[in-house]
Enzyme design. Structure first.
Site, PDB file in Angstrom:
ATOM      1  N   LYS A 273       0.832  -1.195   0.000  1.00  0.00           N
ATOM      2  CA  LYS A 273       0.000   0.000   0.000  1.00  0.00           C
ATOM      3  C   LYS A 273       0.873   1.254   0.000  1.00  0.00           C
ATOM      4  O   LYS A 273       1.994   1.219   0.510  1.00  0.00           O
ATOM      5  CB  LYS A 273      -0.857   0.036   1.275  1.00  0.00           C
ATOM      6  CG  LYS A 273      -1.996  -0.948   1.307  1.00  0.00           C
ATOM      7  CD  LYS A 273      -2.818  -0.771   2.587  1.00  0.00           C
ATOM      8  CE  LYS A 273      -3.958  -1.757   2.648  1.00  0.00           C
ATOM      9  NZ  LYS A 273      -4.964  -1.574   1.586  1.00  0.00           N
ATOM     10  N   ARG A 347     -10.386 -11.235   1.919  1.00  0.00           N
ATOM     11  CA  ARG A 347     -11.310 -12.219   1.333  1.00  0.00           C
ATOM     12  C   ARG A 347     -10.714 -13.620   1.394  1.00  0.00           C
ATOM     13  O   ARG A 347     -11.449 -14.604   1.398  1.00  0.00           O
ATOM     14  CB  ARG A 347     -11.667 -11.783  -0.099  1.00  0.00           C
ATOM     15  CG  ARG A 347     -10.506 -11.730  -1.042  1.00  0.00           C
ATOM     16  CD  ARG A 347     -10.826 -10.943  -2.318  1.00  0.00           C
ATOM     17  NE  ARG A 347     -10.850  -9.495  -2.083  1.00  0.00           N
ATOM     18  CZ  ARG A 347     -11.110  -8.591  -3.012  1.00  0.00           C
ATOM     19  NH1 ARG A 347     -11.400  -8.980  -4.243  1.00  0.00           N
ATOM     20  NH2 ARG A 347     -11.099  -7.310  -2.727  1.00  0.00           N
TER      21      ARG A 347
HETATM   22  N1  BES Z   1      -8.038  -3.582   4.332  1.00  0.00           N
HETATM   23  C1  BES Z   1      -8.210  -3.191   2.990  1.00  0.00           C
HETATM   24  C2  BES Z   1      -9.495  -2.396   2.759  1.00  0.00           C
HETATM   25  C3  BES Z   1      -9.634  -1.069   3.441  1.00  0.00           C
HETATM   26  C4  BES Z   1      -9.381   0.090   2.743  1.00  0.00           C
HETATM   27  C5  BES Z   1     -10.093  -0.979   4.730  1.00  0.00           C
HETATM   28  C6  BES Z   1      -9.552   1.319   3.362  1.00  0.00           C
HETATM   29  C7  BES Z   1     -10.264   0.229   5.340  1.00  0.00           C
HETATM   30  C8  BES Z   1     -10.000   1.391   4.660  1.00  0.00           C
HETATM   31  C9  BES Z   1      -8.268  -4.416   2.069  1.00  0.00           C
HETATM   32  O1  BES Z   1      -7.524  -5.514   2.487  1.00  0.00           O
HETATM   33  C10 BES Z   1      -7.718  -3.996   0.754  1.00  0.00           C
HETATM   34  O2  BES Z   1      -6.581  -3.644   0.715  1.00  0.00           O
HETATM   35  N2  BES Z   1      -8.550  -4.029  -0.282  1.00  0.00           N
HETATM   36  C11 BES Z   1      -8.138  -3.642  -1.582  1.00  0.00           C
HETATM   37  C12 BES Z   1      -8.540  -4.732  -2.535  1.00  0.00           C
HETATM   38  C13 BES Z   1      -7.979  -4.600  -3.913  1.00  0.00           C
HETATM   39  C14 BES Z   1      -6.488  -4.818  -3.909  1.00  0.00           C
HETATM   40  C15 BES Z   1      -8.653  -5.617  -4.801  1.00  0.00           C
HETATM   41  C16 BES Z   1      -8.858  -2.336  -1.919  1.00  0.00           C
HETATM   42  O3  BES Z   1     -10.003  -2.166  -1.584  1.00  0.00           O
HETATM   43  O4  BES Z   1      -8.188  -1.480  -2.520  1.00  0.00           O
HETATM   44 ZN    ZN Z   2      -5.515  -5.435   1.860  1.00  0.00          ZN
END
Ligand code: BES
Ligand code: ZN
Ligand code: ZN
Length: 500
Positions: A273, A347
Site C-alpha cells: 500500500k 477475502r
Molecule cells: N483492508 C483493505 C481495505 C480497506 C481500505 C479498509 C480502506 C479500510 C480502509 C483491504 O484488504 C484492501 O486492501 N482491499 C483492496 C482490494 C484490492 C487490492 C482488490 C482495496 O479495496 O483497494
Molecule cells: Zn488489503
C-alpha cells in the site's frame, strides 16, 4: 457504576442532566424556570433544545442542572449522540455521581430504550484514546465502581428504566473494550492477543472459546489463512467461539454464525500500500472486533440464540517469504485461488472462515463482517456500510435495525454478471479482477464462492465505518460498528422470518 432510582427532584445528586426535546420544550421549561427562579422568557430565549445543546443552570449553591437538547423529535441514535457528546465535552468536570431526570419530559413520556441510549452515551462519552500516554489520562471517575447514576423517574417506569440503564452500561463496557482493541497499534495486538482476548472474555462471561495455533491451523487445512500469514513473524490464530444461553435446556434456538476479518495490520503484502494512510490499517480487524463484541454482549445479556463466532487472525506482511502475486494457493474448501493482488487478503482469510463455519456447524444464518474494500469508502464516505445478500428478508431486517441503531447499511447487488471478473485461467477462482471498478461487489462475489449457496448468508463490508472521524477524537478512531447492530439483530432473530 451503581444505578439508583429516585422519584423526586429533592433527592437528586448535585449534577443532574435534564434531557429536553423540541417537542417537550413548552412543558419542561416553565417548571424548570419556576424551580430555579429564572424568568421563563429568558429561559426560552437561551435554550432551544437543538441537538446536543447544553445549558447550565444553578439550582442552589451546590446543585446544578444541565439542560441537554435532543433536537425536535429525537430517535434512539440522537439521544445516544446527545448524551455522548455532553459527557465528552464536560468529561473533565463531571463528578462520579450524576443524575438524569426524566421527570421533565413531556406528558407523552420517555421510552425505556431512550434511557438505554442515555446511559450508553454518557459512559461512552468518557472514553479516551490515550491508553498509551504516560500521563495516564485514561481512567474517568465516572467509570469507576464507586460511580453512580441516579435515574429520576416516575414510580411506574422505575423497573424498566433500571433494566434499560443496565443494558446501556453493559453495552458501553463491551463497546469500549472493542474500541481499545481496534484502536490498539499493531505491535500491541498480535493475532495471539486477539485469541487471548477471546479466551478471557469467554471465561468471564460464559461462552466457550478455542484458539487454534499455527500447527492446528496447518492440520485443519486453513490454507488461505496460512498463505496470508506466510510472510509474517507473528503466527496466525483461528478463533472459534460458541455461546448458548445458560438455561436454554432443549429449547430450539436459531443457530447463527458470525465471521470477522481479523487482519491486525494490512501492509498490502508485496502489492504494498502507499504509505500516506497505511497507519490506519491497524484497524483492519474491525470485523473481528464486531464479532468478538457480539459474542461478549450476547453472553452478558443471555440472548436467546445459539451463536458461533469465528475470527481468522493474522497480519499481512512484506517479506521474502510472503505470498507473491500470481501464486496459486489452496483453501479449507478445497478450491484453489490465484492470488492476483496480495492486498486482497481479507477475502482469503474469510474464505476459510466461512467454509469452516458452514462445514463444521451448518448455521441457519451466516453473517460476516470485514473491513474489506476501499471501494466502500469511495462509495459511502464514512456514513454507511455495504450490505450484500441474496436474502431479501435479512437485507430488510438488518437495514431496518441499522437505521434504528445509527449503524447505516446500504444494499449492493450480487448479480452473477460480476462472476466473470473472478475467472482464473490457472486456478478455480482469482482474488481480484485486475480492474479498478466494482471493488466491493467483486469482493462479495469472491466470498460467495465459499458459502456453498447458503440461503441466509449476509456480507457486511464495514471498511467505511469501522474506523473514522468523530467529534470524540482528533484523529480517526474505532467506532465498534456492528456490535450494537448484531446485538439488536440477535435479540430479535428468534422471531424473525428469514426464509426466502
Ligand atoms: N483492508 C483493505 C481495505 C480497506 C481500505 C479498509 C480502506 C479500510 C480502509 C483491504 O484488504 C484492501 O486492501 N482491499 C483492496 C482490494 C484490492 C487490492 C482488490 C482495496 O479495496 O483497494
Ligand atoms: Zn488489503
Ligand atoms: Zn485488509
Amino acid at each position: 457504576m451503581k444505578i439508583e432510582i429516585k422519584h423526586s427532584l429533592e433527592a437528586q445528586p448535585e449534577t443532574t442532566i435534564i434531557p429536553i426535546s423540541g417537542e417537550s420544550l413548552s412543558e419542561a421549561l416553565p417548571s424548570i424556570a419556576a424551580e430555579t427562579g429564572i424568568d421563563t422568557h429568558q429561559l426560552f430565549a437561551d435554550f432551544k433544545a437543538e441537538p446536543a445543546e447544553v445549558h447550565l443552570l444553578y439550582r442552589s449553591a451546590s446543585s446544578r442542572y444541565f439542560l441537554l437538547g435532543l433536537g425536535e423529535k429525537p430517535d434512539f441514535p440522537q439521544v445516544l449522540r446527545a448524551f455522548r457528546s455532553f459527557a465528552f465535552k464536560w468529561r473533565q468536570k463531571l463528578e462520579p455521581a450524576i443524575g438524569i431526570s426524566f421527570l421533565h419530559h413531556n406528558s407523552q413520556g420517555w421510552p425505556a430504550n431512550w434511557t438505554e441510549a442515555a446511559a450508553n452515551g454518557l459512559i461512552l462519552g468518557t472514553y479516551t484514546t490515550g491508553k498509551f500516554k504516560t500521563s495516564g489520562d485514561d481512567d474517568h471517575p465516572f467509570r469507576s465502581p464507586d460511580a453512580s447514576l441516579t435515574l429520576l423517574t416516575e414510580a411506574a417506569e422505575a423497573a424498566a428504566a433500571r433494566t434499560a440503564a443496565e443494558r446501556g452500561q453493559m453495552v458501553a463496557e463491551t463497546q469500549m473494550a472493542i474500541f481499545d482493541l481496534v484502536n490498539a497499534p499493531s505491535n500491541k495486538k498480535l493475532p495471539t492477543d486477539l485469541g487471548d482476548w477471546a479466551l478471557q472474555s469467554g471465561e468471564r462471561h460464559g461462552f466457550s472459546v478455542r484458539v487454534l495455533d499455527k500447527q492446528q491451523i496447518e492440520r485443519t487445512g486453513l490454507q488461505a489463512l496460512l498463505a496470508v500469514n506466510q510472510g509474517s513473524p507473528s503466527p496466525p490464530v483461528f478463533i472459534i467461539m460458541e455461546y448458548r444461553p445458560r438455561n436454554a435446556g432443549d429449547a430450539s434456538l436459531p443457530k447463527v454464525g458470525l465471521v470477522g476479518k481479523g487482519v491486525t495490520f494490512d501492509t498490502g503484502g508485496l502489492s504494498i500500500k502507499p504509505s500516506t494512510n497505511m497507519h490506519l490499517m491497524k484497524s483492519d480487524m474491525g470485523g473481528a472486533g464486531a464479532v468478538l463484541g457480539a459474542m461478549e454482549i450476547s453472553a452478558r445479556l443471555q440472548l436467546p440464540v445459539h451463536l458461533i463466532g469465528i475470527v481468522p487472525a493474522t497480519d499481512n506482511s512484506v517479506d521474502a517469504l510472503s505470498v507473491k502475486p500470481g501464486d496459486v494457493i489452496g483453501s479449507y474448501s478445497g478450491k484453489t485461488i490465484e492470488v492476483i493482488d496480495t492486498d486482497a487478503e481479507g477475502r482469503l482469510i474469510l474464505a476459510d472462515g466461512l467454509a469452516y463455519l458452514i462445514q463444521q456447524y451448518q448455521p441457519e444464518i451466516l453473517i460476516d463482517l470485514a473491513t474489506l474494500t476501499g471501494s466502500t469508502v469511495r462509495t459511502f464516505g464514512y456514513h454507511a456500510a455495504g450490505l450484500f445478500t441474496q436474502n431479501d428478508k435479512l437485507a430488510e431486517a438488518l437495514s431496518r435495525i441499522g437505521e434504528h441503531t445509527g449503524e447505516r447499511l446500504w444494499r449492493l447487488p450480487l448479480w452473477d454478471v460480476y462472476k466473470e471478473d473472478l475467472k482464473s485461467d490457472v486456478a478455480d477462482v482469482r482474488n481480484f479482477s485486475g480492474k479498478p471498478v466494482a471493488g466491493a461487489i467483486n469482493a462479495a462475489k469472491f466470498l460467495e464462492v465459499f458459502t456453498f449457496d447458503h440461503k441466509a448468508w449476509v456480507h457486511l463490508d464495514i471498511a467505511s465505518v469501522a474506523f473514522g472521524d468523530s467529534e470524540f477524537a482528533s484523529q480517526k478512531s474505532a467506532t465498534a460498528y456492528g456490535v450494537r447492530l448484531l446485538l439488536e439483530f440477535l435479540s430479535e432473530v428468534q422471531k424473525l422470518d428469514y426464509g426466502s
